[in-house]
Design an enzyme around this catalytic site. Structure first.
Site, PDB file in Angstrom:
ATOM      1  N   ILE A 206       0.813  -1.220   0.000  1.00 33.12           N
ATOM      2  CA  ILE A 206       0.000   0.000   0.000  1.00 33.12           C
ATOM      3  C   ILE A 206       0.845   1.267   0.000  1.00 33.12           C
ATOM      4  O   ILE A 206       0.319   2.373  -0.088  1.00 33.12           O
ATOM      5  CB  ILE A 206      -0.987   0.035   1.196  1.00 33.12           C
ATOM      6  N   GLY A 212      11.777   1.590   3.294  1.00 35.18           N
ATOM      7  CA  GLY A 212      10.859   0.499   3.567  1.00 35.18           C
ATOM      8  C   GLY A 212       9.580   0.586   2.771  1.00 35.18           C
ATOM      9  O   GLY A 212       9.169   1.663   2.332  1.00 35.18           O
ATOM     10  N   LYS A 227       5.324  -2.120   8.053  1.00 33.95           N
ATOM     11  CA  LYS A 227       6.396  -1.384   7.387  1.00 33.95           C
ATOM     12  C   LYS A 227       7.638  -2.270   7.399  1.00 33.95           C
ATOM     13  O   LYS A 227       8.174  -2.578   8.468  1.00 33.95           O
ATOM     14  CB  LYS A 227       6.656  -0.064   8.113  1.00 33.95           C
ATOM     15  N   ASP A 318       8.836  16.620  10.735  1.00 32.21           N
ATOM     16  CA  ASP A 318       8.373  16.344   9.372  1.00 32.21           C
ATOM     17  C   ASP A 318       6.847  16.362   9.320  1.00 32.21           C
ATOM     18  O   ASP A 318       6.223  15.491   8.712  1.00 32.21           O
ATOM     19  CB  ASP A 318       8.918  15.000   8.903  1.00 32.21           C
ATOM     20  N   ARG A 322       0.952  14.695   4.256  1.00 33.84           N
ATOM     21  CA  ARG A 322       1.323  13.356   3.768  1.00 33.84           C
ATOM     22  C   ARG A 322       1.676  12.419   4.916  1.00 33.84           C
ATOM     23  O   ARG A 322       1.646  11.188   4.756  1.00 33.84           O
ATOM     24  CB  ARG A 322       2.513  13.454   2.803  1.00 33.84           C
ATOM     25  N   ASN A 323       2.016  12.973   6.086  1.00 34.91           N
ATOM     26  CA  ASN A 323       2.365  12.160   7.247  1.00 34.91           C
ATOM     27  C   ASN A 323       1.255  12.082   8.278  1.00 34.91           C
ATOM     28  O   ASN A 323       1.488  11.721   9.429  1.00 34.91           O
ATOM     29  CB  ASN A 323       3.648  12.690   7.898  1.00 34.91           C
ATOM     30  N   ASP A 336       4.689   8.652  11.041  1.00 38.28           N
ATOM     31  CA  ASP A 336       6.028   8.832  10.479  1.00 38.28           C
ATOM     32  C   ASP A 336       6.946   9.574  11.435  1.00 38.28           C
ATOM     33  O   ASP A 336       7.184  10.774  11.323  1.00 38.28           O
ATOM     34  CB  ASP A 336       5.991   9.548   9.131  1.00 38.28           C
TER      35      ASP A 336
END
Length: 452
Positions: A206, A212, A227, A318, A322-323, A336
């Site tokens: 996915i 990873g 992961k 970060d 997206r995280n 993340d």
């Protein structure tokens, strides 16, 4: 029959605490909750007998559990490695060790063998170099008889006994600036975080990352994300550091670590978030599906998690849409933690997403909760623009210049003024002028309560 449990006085556990089974427990009455070694149990209530609790398993079944068969999951700590100098050359190591006394040493990455290391130590005004080989997840000095799990174990051994080296390791040459740290596999085992590969089923890929790949799967019939490390030699420690940070955190808006598989490959097993990452969710649904209520819910969820990290002096470094992951109940959770670090942190030569990173972090490589707040302001802009890329009309190479000259993005179409005010406060050039996550969360809670 279960193994004989430990006989020492059991710990006192609180309601909601998660513990892990050390032994199989088949149960002896209908009131008992049977479990197997490695199962996670959540404490519901204590009883008059300190040896028994009412607990709940991962399937939601409840019953009585014996305390002596269970242990609290312990946080996995990072261990400092001040003598590890990373990627320096043989010549640089010799320059650093020049004129030092016998037994002064450092460790560095091998120049010629990726994934291996070199031990450099002074003896009779000369620097001797020993190759440290990583073989089948164990470390050994080339030609030596002993194997070690970590560099820390190796250094500890040779400080006590030369054991074939020219001299014992007597004094580390400490790396200037921020030193490296490491985590031990044994700490995950003793802390109750290692789970068995045979209890995992892997279904489909996915997601893909630099170190990873992420798969959808199940762990004992529970949906999970797995992961899997691609290159253990290159990034095994980075992977385990991420997992170690996750062992210290428990919050409803942080993606939870379920366990770690240690074997031919390393796997981090976390709760499964069915709707994927927030930026793709925003882009694929858009204004026709995502409501004002969804937007304030997402931002409040994220801020709640960040306020928790702030309270623990943990810097994410970060933070971006997206995280953020979204589960089937539309709850947003921060994920993340590969770059996360306790306290103020400066990273030498790090690569960071320019459009999300605070000016002082880009300029001085200094990351704090206030630089996370800058990133949170960018994330707010992403949420209210339905996943657009920040600074849409400015070339990436010019973003820093524009920001330092005072440019700030305009409010996205339809963005409430109260939210844009928070963005602008988050983008104050002076970090001290930015609000805390605690202050912003209070404002978002009020907005959430009045948004329908």
């Amino acid at each position: 029959m279960p193994m004989e449990p430990r006989t020492n006085q059991p710990e006192v556990w609180k309601k909601g605490q998660q513990v892990v089974a050390n032994y199989n427990f088949p149960g002896s009455s209908k009131e008992d909750l049977p479990f197997k070694k490695g199962d996670l149990i959540t404490i519901i209530n204590n009883t008059k007998d300190v040896n028994w609790y009412k607990g709940k398993n991962e399937s939601g079944q409840e019953g009585m559990v014996p305390a002596t068969y269970l242990q609290k999951r312990k946080e996995v700590q990072l261990h400092a490695m001040p003598w590890y100098h990373g990627s320096i050359t043989r010549e640089q190591a010799e320059d650093l060790l020049q004129f030092k006394e016998d037994g002064v040493f450092l460790l560095r990455d091998s120049v010629h063998f990726r994934g291996d290391f070199t031990l450099s130590v002074v003896y009779y005004n000369k620097v001797e170099h020993y190759r440290v080989i990583l073989r089948q997840n164990k470390l050994e000095i080339d030609g030596g008889d002993c194997q070690f799990q970590t560099l820390i174990d190796l250094v500890e051994h040779y400080t006590k006994d030369a054991d074939g080296l020219c001299t014992r390791l007597l004094q580390p040459l400490q790396k200037k600036g921020s030193s490296f740290s490491a985590v031990s596999v044994q700490d995950f085992e003793s802390g109750g975080w290692v789970i068995s590969q045979k209890d995992l089923q892997i279904y489909e890929l996915i997601g893909k990352g630099e170190f990873g790949d992420v798969y959808k799967g199940t762990y004992r019939n529970q949906g999970v994300a797995i992961k899997e490390l691609k290159d253990k030699e290159r990034a095994g420690q980075a992977f385990l550091k991420e997992a170690s940070v996750m062992t210290s955190m428990r919050h409803p808006n942080l993606v939870q670590l379920i366990g770690v598989v240690i074997g031919d490959t390393i796997q981090l097993v976390t709760e499964f978030m069915g709707k994927g990452n927030l930026v793709e969710y925003l882009r694929s649904r858009g204004r026709s599906v995502i409501t004002k209520k969804d937007q304030i819910d997402f931002t409040d969820d994220i801020c709640s998690a960040m306020q928790y990290l702030e309270s623990k002096d943990l810097v994410h470094r970060d933070l971006a849409a997206r995280n953020i992951l979204v589960n089937d109940n539309n709850t947003a959770k921060v994920s993340d933690f590969g770059l996360a670090k306790y306290g103020d942190y400066s990273a030498e030569g790090g690569k960071f997403p320019i459009k999300w990173t605070a000016p002082e972090a880009l300029r001085d490589n200094k990351f704090t909760n206030k630089s996370d707040m800058w990133s949170f302001g960018i994330l707010l802009w992403e949420v209210y623009s339905f996943g657009r890329v920040p600074y849409p009309r400015i070339p990436l190479s010019d973003v820093v210049m524009h920001v330092e000259r005072g440019y700030r993005m305009e409010a996205p179409d339809g963005c409430p003024q109260e939210i844009y005010n928070i963005m602008m406060q988050a983008w104050e050039i002076d970090p001290k002028q930015r609000p805390t996550f605690k202050q912003v969360l209070e404002k978002l809670n009020n907005l959430r309560a009045t948004t329908v």
